[in-house]
Write a protein that holds these residues in place. Sequence first.
Motif, mmCIF file in Angstrom:
data_model
loop_
_atom_site.group_PDB
_atom_site.id
_atom_site.type_symbol
_atom_site.label_atom_id
_atom_site.label_comp_id
_atom_site.label_asym_id
_atom_site.label_seq_id
_atom_site.Cartn_x
_atom_site.Cartn_y
_atom_site.Cartn_z
ATOM 1 N N GLN A 96 0.779 -1.241 0.061
ATOM 2 C CA GLN A 96 -0.055 -0.123 0.143
ATOM 3 C C GLN A 96 0.980 1.314 -0.045
ATOM 4 O O GLN A 96 1.638 1.426 0.703
ATOM 5 C CB GLN A 96 -0.910 -0.089 1.215
ATOM 6 C CG GLN A 96 -2.048 -0.943 1.172
ATOM 7 C CD GLN A 96 -3.044 -1.119 2.351
ATOM 8 O OE1 GLN A 96 -2.856 -0.144 3.130
ATOM 9 N NE2 GLN A 96 -3.884 -1.895 2.402
ATOM 10 N N THR A 97 0.616 2.028 -0.943
ATOM 11 C CA THR A 97 1.299 3.358 -0.849
ATOM 12 C C THR A 97 0.318 4.515 -0.567
ATOM 13 O O THR A 97 -0.845 4.394 -0.372
ATOM 14 C CB THR A 97 1.768 3.873 -2.442
ATOM 15 O OG1 THR A 97 0.577 3.882 -3.183
ATOM 16 C CG2 THR A 97 2.694 2.919 -2.885
ATOM 17 N N TYR A 98 0.854 5.558 -0.018
ATOM 18 C CA TYR A 98 0.165 6.644 0.674
ATOM 19 C C TYR A 98 0.953 7.832 0.640
ATOM 20 O O TYR A 98 2.036 7.871 0.724
ATOM 21 C CB TYR A 98 -0.288 6.095 2.037
ATOM 22 C CG TYR A 98 0.948 5.866 3.291
ATOM 23 C CD1 TYR A 98 1.116 6.647 4.051
ATOM 24 C CD2 TYR A 98 1.393 4.787 3.159
ATOM 25 C CE1 TYR A 98 2.264 6.498 4.957
ATOM 26 C CE2 TYR A 98 2.270 4.351 4.027
ATOM 27 C CZ TYR A 98 2.770 5.216 4.857
ATOM 28 O OH TYR A 98 3.689 4.994 5.793
ATOM 29 N N TYR A 107 7.418 -1.023 6.896
ATOM 30 C CA TYR A 107 7.129 0.194 5.921
ATOM 31 C C TYR A 107 8.278 1.147 6.213
ATOM 32 O O TYR A 107 9.337 0.805 6.509
ATOM 33 C CB TYR A 107 6.064 1.030 7.114
ATOM 34 C CG TYR A 107 6.523 1.683 8.246
ATOM 35 C CD1 TYR A 107 6.734 3.057 7.883
ATOM 36 C CD2 TYR A 107 6.920 1.290 9.387
ATOM 37 C CE1 TYR A 107 7.288 3.902 8.897
ATOM 38 C CE2 TYR A 107 7.553 1.872 10.258
ATOM 39 C CZ TYR A 107 7.537 3.293 9.877
ATOM 40 O OH TYR A 107 8.248 4.151 11.105
ATOM 41 N N SER A 108 7.781 2.185 5.250
ATOM 42 C CA SER A 108 9.093 3.208 4.976
ATOM 43 C C SER A 108 8.361 4.256 4.547
ATOM 44 O O SER A 108 7.314 4.292 4.122
ATOM 45 C CB SER A 108 10.151 2.919 3.858
ATOM 46 O OG SER A 108 9.716 2.807 2.776
ATOM 47 N N GLU A 109 8.740 5.413 5.017
ATOM 48 C CA GLU A 109 8.504 7.036 4.776
ATOM 49 C C GLU A 109 9.475 7.900 4.367
ATOM 50 O O GLU A 109 10.443 7.962 5.197
ATOM 51 C CB GLU A 109 7.575 7.322 5.922
ATOM 52 C CG GLU A 109 6.445 6.663 6.337
ATOM 53 C CD GLU A 109 5.293 7.279 7.386
ATOM 54 O OE1 GLU A 109 4.408 6.848 7.454
ATOM 55 O OE2 GLU A 109 6.171 8.173 8.032
ATOM 56 N N ALA A 110 9.057 8.759 3.485
ATOM 57 C CA ALA A 110 10.075 9.941 3.266
ATOM 58 C C ALA A 110 9.319 11.036 3.472
ATOM 59 O O ALA A 110 8.200 11.413 3.146
ATOM 60 C CB ALA A 110 10.590 9.709 1.863
ATOM 61 N N SER A 111 9.666 12.021 4.451
ATOM 62 C CA SER A 111 8.978 13.113 4.685
ATOM 63 C C SER A 111 9.684 14.525 4.900
ATOM 64 O O SER A 111 10.866 14.250 5.422
ATOM 65 C CB SER A 111 8.131 12.997 5.861
ATOM 66 O OG SER A 111 8.969 12.636 6.976
ATOM 67 N N TYR A 112 9.282 15.554 4.807
ATOM 68 C CA TYR A 112 9.884 16.726 5.246
ATOM 69 C C TYR A 112 9.101 17.505 6.412
ATOM 70 O O TYR A 112 7.834 17.517 6.389
ATOM 71 C CB TYR A 112 9.727 17.813 4.033
ATOM 72 C CG TYR A 112 10.478 19.207 4.418
ATOM 73 C CD1 TYR A 112 11.961 19.350 4.412
ATOM 74 C CD2 TYR A 112 9.611 20.243 4.719
ATOM 75 C CE1 TYR A 112 12.277 20.580 4.810
ATOM 76 C CE2 TYR A 112 10.261 21.363 4.825
ATOM 77 C CZ TYR A 112 11.356 21.671 4.929
ATOM 78 O OH TYR A 112 12.013 22.954 5.323
ATOM 79 N N HIS A 113 9.865 18.037 7.358
ATOM 80 C CA HIS A 113 9.160 18.686 8.542
ATOM 81 C C HIS A 113 9.636 20.031 8.516
ATOM 82 O O HIS A 113 10.875 20.239 8.604
ATOM 83 C CB HIS A 113 9.612 17.805 9.769
ATOM 84 C CG HIS A 113 9.596 16.333 9.819
ATOM 85 N ND1 HIS A 113 8.239 15.868 10.478
ATOM 86 C CD2 HIS A 113 9.783 15.433 8.922
ATOM 87 C CE1 HIS A 113 8.341 14.690 10.129
ATOM 88 N NE2 HIS A 113 8.906 14.397 9.560
ATOM 89 N N SER A 114 8.738 21.166 8.924
ATOM 90 C CA SER A 114 9.088 22.436 9.082
ATOM 91 C C SER A 114 9.366 22.913 10.548
ATOM 92 O O SER A 114 9.579 24.000 10.769
ATOM 93 C CB SER A 114 7.957 23.325 8.333
ATOM 94 O OG SER A 114 6.874 23.138 9.011
ATOM 95 N N GLY A 141 4.665 7.349 1.575
ATOM 96 C CA GLY A 141 4.879 6.204 2.401
ATOM 97 C C GLY A 141 4.618 4.915 1.702
ATOM 98 O O GLY A 141 3.667 4.934 0.721
ATOM 99 N N VAL A 142 4.995 3.864 2.056
ATOM 100 C CA VAL A 142 4.818 2.402 1.741
ATOM 101 C C VAL A 142 4.695 1.547 2.767
ATOM 102 O O VAL A 142 5.476 1.468 3.627
ATOM 103 C CB VAL A 142 5.920 1.853 0.423
ATOM 104 C CG1 VAL A 142 5.815 0.519 0.012
ATOM 105 C CG2 VAL A 142 6.034 2.813 -0.629
ATOM 106 N N ARG A 143 3.734 0.788 2.705
ATOM 107 C CA ARG A 143 3.549 -0.372 3.832
ATOM 108 C C ARG A 143 3.436 -1.717 3.043
ATOM 109 O O ARG A 143 2.641 -1.662 1.993
ATOM 110 C CB ARG A 143 2.279 -0.204 4.755
ATOM 111 C CG ARG A 143 2.491 0.925 5.691
ATOM 112 C CD ARG A 143 1.348 1.312 6.589
ATOM 113 N NE ARG A 143 0.962 0.177 7.582
ATOM 114 C CZ ARG A 143 0.301 0.242 8.355
ATOM 115 N NH1 ARG A 143 -0.588 1.375 8.305
ATOM 116 N NH2 ARG A 143 0.262 -0.760 9.445
#
Length: 178
Positions: free
Chosen positions: A90-92, A126-133, A114-116
């Motif tokens: 599953q991608t999200y 699972y893995s996630e790539a994200s940006y945080h402000s 992300g991917v589960r």
Amino acid sequence: MKKSIVSASIIAAVFAAGAQANINWDYVGAGYTDIGPDGPYVEASYRLDRNWVLDAEFARVSQGPFDANMLQVGVNYLTGFKLDFSPNTQTYILAGIENASGDADDTGGYGGVGVRHPLTPQVELYSEASYHSIGDNYGSFAGGIAYHLSPDWAIRSNVALNSGDTKNEFRFGVSYQF
């Protein structure tokens, strides 16, 4: 001897079949997080409908005299995009707000993808790539694993590699799927 090996194999297969790593977005969890300062966390995730998942987490972290409450609330949009080589993955897309209060006061947003993936009947990756402000504006690449002890209970762990001066994060906890 052969009968005992066959019997043990059958018992192990029956036990393994009872614990399924079906991707379930409805759960509550608790554990320990280490992000420089460390402390307990609680998290919850609830699937609102076919495509939307609401998630939230709270962590109380401290290091020496420093204490902070970390709150994160967001949504995941399940894209329905399937990978040819892995149709159960599953991608999200994820987005939300996060707040630090106490000895550190700051608010920001985050967004990413992300991917589960259910690797085996008991193991979900699972893995996630994200940006945080929040804080120093940083990027994060996280990867984790959930080992399902039963259809309801799982042990979860993850590592997040963060850019800049933001410390990497390690988590370990348990969750109850409902």
